[in-house]
Design a protein around this motif. Structure first.
Motif, PDB file in Angstrom:
ATOM      1  N   VAL A   4       0.839  -1.199   0.000  1.00  0.00           N
ATOM      2  CA  VAL A   4       0.000   0.000   0.000  1.00  0.00           C
ATOM      3  C   VAL A   4       0.876   1.251   0.000  1.00  0.00           C
ATOM      4  O   VAL A   4       0.579   2.239  -0.691  1.00  0.00           O
ATOM      5  N   THR A  40      -2.243   5.649  -3.709  1.00  0.00           N
ATOM      6  CA  THR A  40      -3.329   5.728  -2.736  1.00  0.00           C
ATOM      7  C   THR A  40      -2.810   6.099  -1.357  1.00  0.00           C
ATOM      8  O   THR A  40      -3.545   6.686  -0.554  1.00  0.00           O
ATOM      9  N   CYS A  41      -1.541   5.794  -1.073  1.00  0.00           N
ATOM     10  CA  CYS A  41      -0.982   6.053   0.255  1.00  0.00           C
ATOM     11  C   CYS A  41      -1.000   7.538   0.589  1.00  0.00           C
ATOM     12  O   CYS A  41      -1.311   7.926   1.720  1.00  0.00           O
ATOM     13  N   LEU A  83      -4.513   8.515   1.380  1.00  0.00           N
ATOM     14  CA  LEU A  83      -4.888   7.943   2.663  1.00  0.00           C
ATOM     15  C   LEU A  83      -4.297   8.737   3.819  1.00  0.00           C
ATOM     16  O   LEU A  83      -4.982   9.021   4.807  1.00  0.00           O
ATOM     17  N   ASP A 110     -15.067   6.614   1.135  1.00  0.00           N
ATOM     18  CA  ASP A 110     -13.604   6.513   1.170  1.00  0.00           C
ATOM     19  C   ASP A 110     -13.137   5.120   1.610  1.00  0.00           C
ATOM     20  O   ASP A 110     -12.289   4.505   0.959  1.00  0.00           O
ATOM     21  N   CYS A 111     -13.682   4.649   2.733  1.00  0.00           N
ATOM     22  CA  CYS A 111     -13.262   3.349   3.257  1.00  0.00           C
ATOM     23  C   CYS A 111     -13.546   2.237   2.248  1.00  0.00           C
ATOM     24  O   CYS A 111     -12.696   1.374   1.992  1.00  0.00           O
ATOM     25  N   TRP A 132     -11.022   2.468  -0.646  1.00  0.00           N
ATOM     26  CA  TRP A 132      -9.713   1.928  -0.280  1.00  0.00           C
ATOM     27  C   TRP A 132      -9.754   0.404  -0.183  1.00  0.00           C
ATOM     28  O   TRP A 132      -8.822  -0.271  -0.608  1.00  0.00           O
ATOM     29  N   LYS A 191      -9.349  -1.190  -3.462  1.00  0.00           N
ATOM     30  CA  LYS A 191      -7.955  -1.123  -3.932  1.00  0.00           C
ATOM     31  C   LYS A 191      -7.080  -2.121  -3.189  1.00  0.00           C
ATOM     32  O   LYS A 191      -6.281  -2.849  -3.795  1.00  0.00           O
TER      33      LYS A 191
END
Length: 281
Positions: free
Chosen positions: A117, A122-123, A126, A224-225, A228, A231
């Motif tokens: 991740v 995406t990190c 996040l 959002d959750c 993620w 992904k």
């Protein structure tokens, strides 16, 4: 945890209820003219076999192909210099894969999934979102602080949870622990609050009046959750079989014991179906 499991199973319970209603209607139907139609016995072989198959499919719907993502935030109303006022941990299917704190404002990867991740775009998204959520939760803690009966510093632990199955969100919730007391559960799927500690009733009423806050929690957990989770699930499925963190696994829904129980139930149902096929063929 029990309240959350009830929320996650609600959809499957509806499927069972719907199936039973169909069977009940088949057992006692009437024609348009009001004359009775021959009743179908629920103990006859075809219907009995159908019941077993429906239960089997429902059990498969509950436990197969589902992934979960959880973020656990620990917020302090104030902290000493050099000590973070916000800490967060991320769990994928009960396994910790990242840590975050407000001092560094950085995500620390944990384990193989965390490293994967951390290497994605995406990190960064996040990390920014975790900092934003931490700030908003701290403001929430300061707002409700006058309603908290505590002599020491006030604390807020907020757990955001989402579950995804068949490319869609099948569960989303928030659980709040205020100054060490389990207080509130917010079901983001149907926008309802559950009071765990009666002292949190006033806080619940305050939050219900703030529709913007409810929509914010719903967007985070279902938007959002869930995004993620979709992904991260790609990386998860490409990884070797993981091991569960022994420290935190008991705090996350769907423990290994519940999975073992589900496996046993599936085995028994499959055996019953096979036996009936051989007996009545």
């Amino acid at each position: 945890m029990g309240l959350r499991l009830c929320i996650l199973k609600r959809g499957s319970e509806k499927a069972v209820t719907s199936s039973l209603s169909i069977l009940e209607r088949a057992e006692g139907q009437r024609s348009p003219a009001g004359t009775s139609v021959p009743r179908v016995s629920l103990t006859s072989h075809p219907v009995h076999l159908l019941c077993h198959l429906l239960l089997l499919l429902t059990a498969l719907q509950i436990g197969v192909g589902a992934h979960s993502l959880c973020f656990d935030f620990a917020i302090k109303s104030w902290s000493r210099p050099g000590q973070p006022w916000c800490k967060a941990q991320g769990f994928m299917n009960k396994n910790i894969f990242l840590q975050y704190d407000s001092d560094s404002n950085m995500v620390k990867p944990v384990g193989l999934l965390g490293k994967k991740v951390n290497a994605t775009s995406t990190c960064g998204e996040l990390t920014q979102k975790l900092g934003e959520v931490g700030q908003n939760l701290r403001m929430l803690l300061l707002d409700i602080k006058p309603q908290i009966n505590t002599s020491g510093p006030s604390t807020l632990q907020a757990e955001m949870f989402c579950q995804r199955e068949a490319e869609r969100c099948t569960g989303a919730s928030w659980q709040f622990v205020i100054s060490g007391e389990e207080s509130l559960l917010f079901d983001a799927m149907n926008m309802t609050w559950t009071v765990i500690n009666h002292e949190a009733s006033k806080i619940k009423e305050t939050q219900k009046k703030d529709r913007g806050l409810e929509k914010y929690f719903r967007k985070l957990s279902m938007g959002d959750c869930n995004h993620w989770l979709g992904k991260f699930a790609e990386h998860w499925e490409a990884m070797p079989e993981p091991t569960v963190s022994p420290v935190n696994a008991s705090n996350i829904p769907w423990s290994s014991s519940s999975q073992q129980t589900l496996t046993m139930i599936l085995g028994v149902l499959i055996l019953l179906v096979i036996m009936e096929i051989y007996i009545y063929r």
